[in-house]
Design an enzyme around this catalytic site. Structure first.
Site, mmCIF file in Angstrom:
data_model
loop_
_atom_site.group_PDB
_atom_site.id
_atom_site.type_symbol
_atom_site.label_atom_id
_atom_site.label_comp_id
_atom_site.label_asym_id
_atom_site.label_seq_id
_atom_site.Cartn_x
_atom_site.Cartn_y
_atom_site.Cartn_z
ATOM 1 N N CYS A 48 0.805 -1.235 0.000
ATOM 2 C CA CYS A 48 0.000 0.000 0.000
ATOM 3 C C CYS A 48 0.838 1.285 0.000
ATOM 4 O O CYS A 48 0.434 2.286 -0.602
ATOM 5 C CB CYS A 48 -0.929 0.043 1.217
ATOM 6 S SG CYS A 48 -1.654 -1.550 1.657
ATOM 7 N N CYS A 51 1.670 3.678 -3.162
ATOM 8 C CA CYS A 51 0.685 4.605 -3.731
ATOM 9 C C CYS A 51 0.195 5.631 -2.702
ATOM 10 O O CYS A 51 -0.075 6.771 -3.037
ATOM 11 C CB CYS A 51 -0.526 3.837 -4.271
ATOM 12 S SG CYS A 51 -0.119 2.899 -5.751
ATOM 13 N N HIS A 52 0.034 5.191 -1.433
ATOM 14 C CA HIS A 52 -0.629 6.072 -0.456
ATOM 15 C C HIS A 52 0.349 6.822 0.454
ATOM 16 O O HIS A 52 -0.071 7.746 1.140
ATOM 17 C CB HIS A 52 -1.598 5.251 0.413
ATOM 18 C CG HIS A 52 -2.671 4.585 -0.393
ATOM 19 N ND1 HIS A 52 -3.807 5.240 -0.795
ATOM 20 C CD2 HIS A 52 -2.772 3.329 -0.901
ATOM 21 C CE1 HIS A 52 -4.572 4.416 -1.511
ATOM 22 N NE2 HIS A 52 -3.960 3.250 -1.591
ATOM 23 N N MET A 102 -7.794 2.275 -7.944
ATOM 24 C CA MET A 102 -7.361 1.346 -6.886
ATOM 25 C C MET A 102 -7.606 -0.083 -7.383
ATOM 26 O O MET A 102 -8.717 -0.405 -7.820
ATOM 27 C CB MET A 102 -8.199 1.639 -5.633
ATOM 28 C CG MET A 102 -8.198 0.546 -4.599
ATOM 29 S SD MET A 102 -6.867 0.736 -3.423
ATOM 30 C CE MET A 102 -7.179 -0.673 -2.371
ATOM 31 N N HIS A 338 6.017 11.331 -11.008
ATOM 32 C CA HIS A 338 6.181 9.888 -10.907
ATOM 33 C C HIS A 338 7.269 9.411 -11.868
ATOM 34 O O HIS A 338 8.444 9.576 -11.597
ATOM 35 C CB HIS A 338 4.821 9.220 -11.167
ATOM 36 C CG HIS A 338 4.764 7.791 -10.782
ATOM 37 N ND1 HIS A 338 4.690 7.370 -9.480
ATOM 38 C CD2 HIS A 338 4.786 6.665 -11.520
ATOM 39 C CE1 HIS A 338 4.671 6.044 -9.432
ATOM 40 N NE2 HIS A 338 4.728 5.597 -10.676
ATOM 41 N N HIS A 380 0.837 7.604 -17.208
ATOM 42 C CA HIS A 380 1.834 6.683 -16.645
ATOM 43 C C HIS A 380 2.720 6.202 -17.791
ATOM 44 O O HIS A 380 2.434 5.196 -18.431
ATOM 45 C CB HIS A 380 1.128 5.506 -15.948
ATOM 46 C CG HIS A 380 2.059 4.687 -15.100
ATOM 47 N ND1 HIS A 380 2.976 3.806 -15.650
ATOM 48 C CD2 HIS A 380 2.263 4.630 -13.759
ATOM 49 C CE1 HIS A 380 3.674 3.241 -14.674
ATOM 50 N NE2 HIS A 380 3.256 3.723 -13.507
HETATM 51 FE FE1 DHE Z 1 6.785 1.332 -10.591
HETATM 52 C C1 DHE Z 1 9.133 2.758 -12.665
HETATM 53 C C2 DHE Z 1 7.063 3.993 -8.493
HETATM 54 C C3 DHE Z 1 4.171 0.104 -8.748
HETATM 55 C C4 DHE Z 1 6.961 -1.611 -12.278
HETATM 56 N N1 DHE Z 1 7.872 3.084 -10.609
HETATM 57 C C5 DHE Z 1 8.788 3.483 -11.561
HETATM 58 C C6 DHE Z 1 9.329 4.754 -11.185
HETATM 59 C C7 DHE Z 1 8.749 5.098 -9.996
HETATM 60 C C8 DHE Z 1 7.839 4.037 -9.636
HETATM 61 C C9 DHE Z 1 9.005 6.336 -9.182
HETATM 62 C C10 DHE Z 1 10.358 5.553 -11.963
HETATM 63 C C11 DHE Z 1 11.762 5.126 -11.622
HETATM 64 C C12 DHE Z 1 12.817 5.864 -12.451
HETATM 65 O O1 DHE Z 1 12.665 5.942 -13.674
HETATM 66 O O2 DHE Z 1 13.813 6.336 -11.883
HETATM 67 N N2 DHE Z 1 5.731 1.977 -8.942
HETATM 68 C C13 DHE Z 1 6.030 3.083 -8.246
HETATM 69 C C14 DHE Z 1 5.108 3.219 -7.148
HETATM 70 O O3 DHE Z 1 5.160 4.089 -6.249
HETATM 71 C C15 DHE Z 1 4.035 2.212 -7.333
HETATM 72 C C16 DHE Z 1 2.805 2.922 -7.889
HETATM 73 C C17 DHE Z 1 3.566 1.500 -6.080
HETATM 74 C C18 DHE Z 1 4.622 0.714 -5.341
HETATM 75 O O4 DHE Z 1 4.302 0.166 -4.297
HETATM 76 O O5 DHE Z 1 5.770 0.648 -5.767
HETATM 77 C C19 DHE Z 1 4.672 1.336 -8.395
HETATM 78 N N3 DHE Z 1 5.728 -0.448 -10.539
HETATM 79 C C20 DHE Z 1 4.714 -0.734 -9.709
HETATM 80 C C21 DHE Z 1 4.242 -2.086 -9.911
HETATM 81 O O6 DHE Z 1 3.329 -2.678 -9.252
HETATM 82 C C22 DHE Z 1 4.952 -2.643 -11.090
HETATM 83 C C23 DHE Z 1 3.965 -2.742 -12.248
HETATM 84 C C24 DHE Z 1 5.530 -4.035 -10.895
HETATM 85 C C25 DHE Z 1 6.713 -4.120 -9.960
HETATM 86 O O7 DHE Z 1 7.702 -4.712 -10.338
HETATM 87 O O8 DHE Z 1 6.618 -3.599 -8.862
HETATM 88 C C26 DHE Z 1 5.973 -1.523 -11.333
HETATM 89 N N4 DHE Z 1 7.843 0.707 -12.195
HETATM 90 C C27 DHE Z 1 7.797 -0.568 -12.700
HETATM 91 C C28 DHE Z 1 8.726 -0.659 -13.805
HETATM 92 C C29 DHE Z 1 9.339 0.601 -13.934
HETATM 93 C C30 DHE Z 1 8.775 1.432 -12.898
HETATM 94 C C31 DHE Z 1 8.950 -1.896 -14.659
HETATM 95 C C32 DHE Z 1 10.400 1.021 -14.941
HETATM 96 C C33 DHE Z 1 9.789 1.321 -16.271
HETATM 97 C C34 DHE Z 1 10.853 1.628 -17.303
HETATM 98 O O9 DHE Z 1 10.738 1.097 -18.411
HETATM 99 O O10 DHE Z 1 11.773 2.389 -16.985
#
Ligand code: DHE
Length: 560
Positions: A48, A51-52, A102, A338, A380
């Site tokens: 959680c 996101c929150h 959500m 983000h 996103h």
């Molecule tokens: Fe991500 C990138 C934050 C959930 C997979 N994610 C990012 C970035 C941030 C972020 C700040 C950019 C990083 C950068 O470029 O320096 N992500 C968050 C969250 O806060 C969120 C919403 C909730 C959490 O608890 O983390 C979240 N993200 C997810 C997932 O549930 C995903 C789908 C699966 C996982 O592995 O956790 C996920 N996020 C990704 C991926 C990237 C990413 C694969 C990089 C994308 C790219 O091609 O650069």
């Protein structure tokens, strides 16, 4: 005398304000035993907080403080015009999700866990401890010192085409040879690694876990493995190195969600050099106690990092040419920054202010905000995707979690042949029809296709599918590929989300993760980009919950 009265009045006003704050703190939600609280804390952190927020002030997700999670006096469902959620409603929201974005947790958490979480968030959030420079330093480990590392590549792998794949729920990264599709090694990393980024040299992979553990993998070793590690905080998402000429890989920088700060390290050992807090004022002029570090990227034009601060909406340009006397340019944009990526010229960085429904573009040459573009709900982009639109010239694309479109934004170019498109710059020139719940888009300079996933869509079929457009004729209907069916894996009741398209180094294949439950067989499905036919399904019992995949060459050169 006058001063004293004013002072007393100010003090009493403060006492009243503090009194109400204390009253709110003291307002208890449903009782939890110590063991239940520990269990809920763990679930909250893992599922959680991202996101929150740890303090539950809200960002991508809504505010979850007791003033509206808890029922009002005598069970009131509204008080002073504010909705009061209460146990039953919270359980429904957690279980089934909402139209507001959500996701449903009924396939991840048990009924008892959902009920526990509903109780937990009606209580006042705990403030977790800080994490000092000393804590970072104490956690630092060099597993293979620089002088004991190989002087040249010791394996025969085509390193350019290696994929660093996040195995989300096992706290590992799988390094997969893109030519043979064989697993080269599975390395232990932090919990739920978020991203992999490459050193400027292409030799090292930096991976950062949600638990703040940063690992440095040396691809030159006979069997690539972790050579250094450090914990930069309790909760983290981003990392990059220094990329400007003369500073290549001298430093690494990683951003933390909790505590809200970033850490500068030596690039080859991860030795901590400096911790900088990001607490401060939002673009609206309000103090925020938890402004988390979202995406980070290294400029090629100056010795600077672009560090995006989520809750404040401030974009920092941090000059690393003299880290003892750190200079920072602070650019106000929009709240809830983000993820984001470069335009084709790599001069402009475009970042989603997701809960503000905006894309901010920073000009890394002038150090100023170039544009703030209004978009459909919850953009996103991942890192987005660049291509030349037949009608509007160079565009950068973002998908949306909360809308059924892919947005194309015109980006400037110094190339004379694109001069005629200048009038469109920083405008939304097209919205391609997609479905909500999209997380990542991708294309490649050698491809004629544009790919977008939809893993967060509530419809199982759509969550398990990806869509592909022909960029030469965007009016043609998109093709929808059901990745779960294409994988040949037996169907499961739980959703196997098709997530994160990533190209091979030559731009001829597209890899999609099929992200199943922890106990289901997951896979990576490799498509031929020209024919959209399946080329290979990588299923190995060790491929548990694969999500992000980072091709070494494309990530090193920011090709997307
Ligand atoms: Fe991500 C990138 C934050 C959930 C997979 N994610 C990012 C970035 C941030 C972020 C700040 C950019 C990083 C950068 O470029 O320096 N992500 C968050 C969250 O806060 C969120 C919403 C909730 C959490 O608890 O983390 C979240 N993200 C997810 C997932 O549930 C995903 C789908 C699966 C996982 O592995 O956790 C996920 N996020 C990704 C991926 C990237 C990413 C694969 C990089 C994308 C790219 O091609 O650069």
């Amino acid at each position: 005398m006058k001063k004293t009265v004013v002072g007393m009045l100010a003090l009493s006003a403060m006492a009243v304000a503090m009194g109400s704050a204390f009253a709110q703190d003291a307002a208890k939600g449903p009782e939890l035993t110590a063991a239940e609280k520990d269990q809920a804390k763990k679930i909250y952190f893992e599922r959680c907080a991202g996101c929150h927020g740890v303090l539950r002030k809200g960002a991508t997700g809504k505010n979850l403080e007791p003033h509206w999670t808890k029922k009002g006096k005598d069970g009131a469902v509204t008080e002073g015009g504010t909705l009061k959620l209460g146990q039953n409603r919270l359980e429904k929201i957690i279980g089934y999700g909402t139209d507001g974005g959500m996701v449903n947790f009924d396939d991840i958490l048990t009924k008892e866990e959902i009920s526990l979480m509903a109780k937990y968030i009606q209580n006042t959030p705990d403030v977790p401890p800080e994490y000092s420079f000393k804590d970072t330093m104490d956690s630092w480990k060099v597993i293979v010192p620089v002088d004991q590392r190989p002087k040249k590549q010791m394996n025969k792998i085509n390193l350019k085409n290696v994929f660093s794949v996040t195995l989300r729920d096992t706290g590992e990264v799988a390094l997969i040879d893109g030519d043979t599709k064989e697993i080269v090694n599975i390395v232990k990393t932090g919990y739920a690694v978020h991203i992999s980024r490459l050193s400027a040299s292409g030799r090292y992979v930096y991976v950062v876990g949600r638990d703040g553990r940063l690992s440095l993998i040396d691809l030159w070793m006979e069997k690539p493995a972790v050579v250094a590690e450090v914990k930069i905080g309790f909760d983290a998402r981003s990392v990059d190195t220094s990329k400007f000429k003369g500073f290549e890989d001298k430093y690494a920088v990683a951003g933390s969600y909790w505590p809200p700060q970033y850490v500068i390290m030596d690039g080859d050992t991860l030795k901590p050099r400096k911790v900088v807090s990001t607490r401060g004022m939002t673009v609206d002029g309000e103090y925020h106690p938890e402004p988390r570090v979202a995406s980070i990227v290294a400029s090629f034009i100056k010795p600077e990092w672009v560090i995006n601060i989520k809750e404040t909406g401030q974009i920092l340009l941090v000059d690393y040419s003299d880290i003892e006397n750190l200079k920072t340019t602070t650019i106000g944009s929009a709240k809830f920054l983000h993820d984001g990526g470069w335009d084709a010229s790599k001069r402009y960085f475009l970042v989603a202010a997701n809960a503000s429904n905006k894309i901010a573009a920073v000009d890394t040459k002038t150090g100023k905000l170039a544009a703030l573009v209004d978009t459909a709900k919850i953009p996103h982009p991942g890192r987005g995707a660049n291509f030349v639109h037949p009608k509007f010239g160079p565009v950068w694309a973002t998908g949306h979690l909360g809308a059924d479109v892919v947005t194309l934004i015109s980006t400037p170019s110094d190339d004379k042949k694109f001069a005629k498109y200048k009038e469109f710059n920083w405008k939304v020139v097209q919205e391609m029809k997609h479905v909500p719940g999209n997380l990542f888009v991708k294309t490649h300079p050698k491809s004629k296709h544009f790919w977008a996933d939809s893993p967060q869509n509530p419809d199982k079929d759509l969550a398990e599918s990806v869509s592909v457009w022909d960029m030469a004729d965007l009016s043609k209907p998109k093709a929808t590929l059901n990745v779960a069916k294409d994988s040949g894996l037996p169907p499961t009741k739980a959703v196997k989300r098709a997530v994160h398209p990533e190209y091979s180094a030559d731009g001829k294949e597209v890899w999609i993760s099929l992200w199943g439950g922890k106990t289901d067989q997951s896979a990576i499905v490799v498509y031929d980009d020209a024919t959209l036919k399946v080329k290979k399904v990588i299923t190995d019992p060790k491929m548990i919950t694969p999500t992000g995949k980072f091709n070494v060459y494309n990530t090193q050169h920011d090709i997307y």
